[in-house]
Design an enzyme around this catalytic site. Structure first.
Site, PDB file in Angstrom:
ATOM      1  N   ASP A  25       0.874  -1.166   0.000  1.00  0.00           N
ATOM      2  CA  ASP A  25       0.000   0.000   0.000  1.00  0.00           C
ATOM      3  C   ASP A  25       0.914   1.219   0.000  1.00  0.00           C
ATOM      4  OD1 ASP A  25      -1.660   2.110   0.516  1.00  0.00           O
ATOM      5  OD2 ASP A  25      -2.479   1.332   2.394  1.00  0.00           O
ATOM      6  N   LYS A  87       2.766  11.206  -3.106  1.00  0.00           N
ATOM      7  CA  LYS A  87       1.732  10.553  -3.919  1.00  0.00           C
ATOM      8  C   LYS A  87       0.822  11.566  -4.617  1.00  0.00           C
ATOM      9  CE  LYS A  87      -1.741   6.906  -3.388  1.00  0.00           C
ATOM     10  NZ  LYS A  87      -2.328   6.003  -2.371  1.00  0.00           N
ATOM     11  N   GLU A 185      -7.368   0.449  -4.431  1.00  0.00           N
ATOM     12  CA  GLU A 185      -7.386   0.353  -2.970  1.00  0.00           C
ATOM     13  C   GLU A 185      -8.726  -0.125  -2.421  1.00  0.00           C
ATOM     14  OE1 GLU A 185      -5.934   4.229  -1.965  1.00  0.00           O
ATOM     15  OE2 GLU A 185      -3.919   3.727  -2.685  1.00  0.00           O
ATOM     16  N   ASP A 207     -13.222   5.248   1.327  1.00  0.00           N
ATOM     17  CA  ASP A 207     -11.777   5.291   1.580  1.00  0.00           C
ATOM     18  C   ASP A 207     -11.286   6.729   1.590  1.00  0.00           C
ATOM     19  OD1 ASP A 207      -9.029   5.153   1.573  1.00  0.00           O
ATOM     20  OD2 ASP A 207      -8.864   3.864  -0.187  1.00  0.00           O
TER      21      ASP A 207
END
Lengths: 627, 175
Positions: A25, A87, A185, A207
């Site tokens: 992850d 990210k 994800e 999420d």
């Protein structure tokens, strides 16, 4: 079933040899690595027992790179050389970063549209910084699992566009990883929960990560996870909650001077602490004394809720939209899964519960659930669980389209289409005698090109001069199971063809990646030669094993004696050279065996498709009974 | 009988060529097919097998989407019967008049407190119109090909109208 075993030659040779596979992850705030050991998927801790690796990379003057907690500790004293939340910058251009509208404490250099951080040891791209995080995790994985990893599954937000996915793949390449699959994800989270509870029906995965928000709806049916619709906001996350608090602090302190890089980092760190404490406390005392910034006061949960209420409302708006996209109502959704550290915020939990009218699930640590799901998928893709029923069917998160006259977008593949998919669309020239056509591929939902993300431009040349509207240009899009796209175009009356793999305007070129790889490994020429010879031998042997196993199983049923003979000749030719030192003759013989067995491979796949539906009469009967 | 990549979508799903498709059967077979061909089931395979898996998975996705949608399925069956859909078909005047009226009705929905409710009623009307056309098509396709073709054009019109209503709804909802 037997047909599937053929695709696992390694396993046929030695069933006890497990592959070392891991799920990663690669998060905005923290990153994790997980693996299945003794049938249990779990995240792997570092030597100090820490599972979460802060996604922070610090570059020092002597060219050393520090990743994780020590880098995070230096973030406010050395902000320019410490990359946080990288990210958010993956697959982004300078303009995108400006529109994110944040106080980014970095100095950027723009090269060919791609931003690079200017750090003390030189220039670094977001892809390289991400590769450092991956390398640190992989090292941890290799130490725990006792050897080099055979392959990994890396998770990305479902809402990531092609450029962001490509950038993630590039980072893995730089880190020297074999990537089985990029996994969304929310799908990973559903896998972690689905296998635990054996749930069937529709589940929603909410999420809220550090930098992105995803909402996905999945249907679970006998091990098949089918993504029905996905949506979200790739610029909404827990960082925004922190930013709201930081802005409040600045305003409360009556601070009107320019915020320095170092203060900005300090305020964000303090804001995160306040946010985390407000998850369990009703109020938090604050005391900041830094240079000329002084503040002492209290932030209550009620005040905090008011600060971030708009952000939570934005996330629910995306939820409403995705439920509608799937053609469902809230009542169709059986359960809701919470993912991401920011879902610990009480306001988020209560609003999600009120929206879906069900108590959301959070039994698996929301920080770890994605890595755990990725590890389960990696274990299956590695072939460690050959009888696994699980299959993940994913969708394209954002529509793909082409620019047409007037700056408008013609959509070719709509969002939420199941992947892999290909689609051809015909276009024509709009001027007399036009011999070239610029094809501009964009991704997004808006009608105008400027409102979508530009993925690539390429030119189709050599169109025969005709009157406007006479040429017929077929543009073919192919999206693979990772959600990555390639495009080809052809003028139908002449067969003039142009083919490109879509490279994002902000990505690294293959040449750049190769150079970075060379620089990082510093291979000597002899090493490279030996490495490629070994690779050729390994590849050749695995093709030999696979074809031999396939022939033994299906040869007699599917092929004539002459066809079998032809394949066996090609096998013998490869067998003869496989132990030689000649890289080229091995590659050559391997390619010839591939060509000789092409037809056989197609027949076997066809038989496999047919076999998939054998016994469907029984299923029909069962469905009839249920009705 | 073997199955090929070039086979028609009904054969791939081992269904008779018919406008009537049981959605649950279709969903079930889709999952069973993907269970065998999806690239994830061929990760360790040769490049050759991987390419084939990708081609098959792509075709099965396309077949599923086509057979699942009543409009796409109608166009596809016509194509199997060598009847290619025209881009600018001629339709009866009264149908076109009715279309113009429906369009005006959509334009008049406006943007006020009652708009979403009016739009829901409008969408319901179009949906039942589409359902009636689907029944027509099923009755016509076996022995009245020309009529089935006309019905398909009408479906296209109604479908387009429905998409426009959808877009207006998204706008009203602020998406």
């Amino acid at each position: 079933m037997a047909l599937l075993q053929i695709t696992e030659p390694g396993q046929a040779v030695d069933p006890h040899q497990r592959k070392r596979a891991a799920g990663i992850d690669l998060g905005t705030t923290n990153s994790l690595i997980a693996s299945v050991r003794n049938g249990q998927a779990a995240t792997l801790p570092d030597a100090d027992g820490q599972h979460l690796l802060p996604s922070v990379v610090r570059y020092l003057a002597d060219n050393t790179v520090v990743v994780g907690a020590p880098a995070l500790a230096a973030a406010s004293e050395d902000p320019l050389n410490t990359i946080v939340s990288v990210k958010r910058l993956m697959g982004r251009g300078i303009k995108d970063i400006e529109t994110l509208g944040e106080r980014l404490p970095y100095e950027f250099i723009e090269t060919q549209g791609m931003p690079r951080f200017s750090v003390v040891s030189g220039q670094v791209s977001p892809v390289e910084a991400s590769a450092e995080i991956l390398k640190t995790l992989v090292q941890r994985g290799e130490e725990t699992l006792g050897g080099e990893l055979d392959g990994v599954v890396i998770t990305v937000p479902a809402y990531f566009d092609d450029a962001q996915r490509q950038a993630t793949r590039d980072a893995a390449k730089l880190a020297g990883l074999n990537v089985y699959r990029l996994l969304n994800e929310p799908t990973a989270a559903a896998v972690a929960y689905g296998l635990d509870t054996g749930a069937e029906g529709v589940i929603a995965v909410y999420d809220l990560g550090g930098g992105t928000f995803d909402i996905s709806l999945l249907r679970l049916n006998r091990g098949v996870f089918e993504v029905l619709a996905t949506g979200g906001n790739s610029a909404l996350g827990g960082d925004d909650f922190d930013r709201r608090i930081a802005e409040w602090l600045i305003s409360e302190a009556g601070f009107s001077e320019q915020i320095t890089h170092s203060q900005s980092r300090l305020l964000m760190t303090e804001a995160r602490r306040i946010k985390e404490q407000l998850s369990t406390n009703d109020s938090v005392e604050i005391k900041i004394n830094s240079d000329n910034f002084h503040y002492q006061g209290v932030l209550t949960r009620v005040q905090f809720d008011a600060l971030v209420g708009g952000l939570v409302a934005d996330s629910l708006k995306a939820c409403r939209r995705v439920v509608r996209d799937a053609g469902l109502t809230n009542a169709d959704i059986q359960s809701v899964v919470l993912v991401g550290g920011s879902t610990r915020v009480p306001l988020v939990r209560s609003q999600v519960r009120d929206f879906f009218e069900t108590e959301p699930l959070s039994d698996i640590d929301p920080d770890k659930v994605v890595a755990v799901g990725a590890a389960i998928q990696a274990n299956i893709l590695a072939g460690n669980k050959p009888d696994a029923e699980m299959l993940l069917l994913d969708v394209l998160p954002l529509s793909l389209g082409l620019e047409t006259v007037g700056g408008l977008v013609e959509k070719i593949i709509h969002r939420n289409t199941a992947i892999p998919i290909s689609k051809a669309q015909e276009f024509t020239t709009y001027k007399d005698g036009q011999t070239a056509m610029l094809i501009h591929v964009v991704q997004g939902e808006r009608e105008r090109v400027v409102d979508c993300r530009s993925l690539a431009r390429f030119e189709l040349r050599g169109i025969p001069a005709m009157v406007a509207g006479a040429a017929r240009i077929a543009v073919m899009f192919q999206v693979d199971a990772d959600g990555l796209m390639s495009v080809s175009a052809m003028e139908l009356s002449t067969g003039v063809e142009a083919q490109i793999v879509v490279k994002p305007s902000y990505g690294l070129s293959d040449v750049e990646i190769t150079e970075m790889l060379k620089a990082s490994f510093e291979f000597a020429a002899e090493d490279i030669r030996l490495r490629s010879l070994t690779e050729a031998q390994v590849d050749g042997r695995s093709v030999l094993d696979a074809v031999a196993a396939a022939l033994a199983k299906d040869g007699a049923a599917l092929l004539s004696a002459a066809e079998i003979g032809e394949i066996e000749t090609a096998m013998a030719d490869l067998q003869r050279v496989i132990d030689s030192e000649s890289n080229t003759s091995i590659l050559d013989a391997t390619a010839k065996l591939g060509a000789a067995s092409d037809h056989f491979a197609a027949l076997r796949m066809n038989a496999s498709v047919k076999q998939a539906l054998s016994g469907h009469q029984i299923e029909e009967f069962e469905i009839g009974q249920k009705d | 009988m073997n199955v090929n990549l070039q086979d028609n979508f009904f054969s791939i799903f081992q269904l008779p060529v018919s406008y009537q498709v049981e959605p649950l059967v279709l969903d079930d077979r889709y999952r069973d097919l993907q269970r065998n061909v999806h690239p994830d089931k061929h990760v360790g395979a040769s490049d050759q097998d991987k390419r084939l898996a990708m081609q098959w998975a792509t075709v099965i996705n396309e077949a599923y989407t086509t057979l699942k949608s009543p409009l796409k399925r109608a166009i596809y069956i016509l194509k199997l019967k060598s009847c290619e859909i025209e881009h600018n078909p001629t339709l009866p005047g009264e149908f076109l008049m009715a279309q113009i009226e429906l369009r005006e009705e959509l334009e008049d929905i406006g943007d006020d407190a009652g708009s979403l409710a009016r739009l829901a009623v409008f969408k319901g009307k179009i949906a039942s119109g589409l359902a009636a056309l689907e029944l027509d098509f099923a009755a016509q396709i076996d022995d009245q090909l020309a009529a089935a073709e006309q019905t398909t054009y009408k479906m296209q019109f109604m479908h387009k109208l429905y998409s426009e209503a959808d877009r207006l709804e998204e706008k009203l909802l602020g998406y």
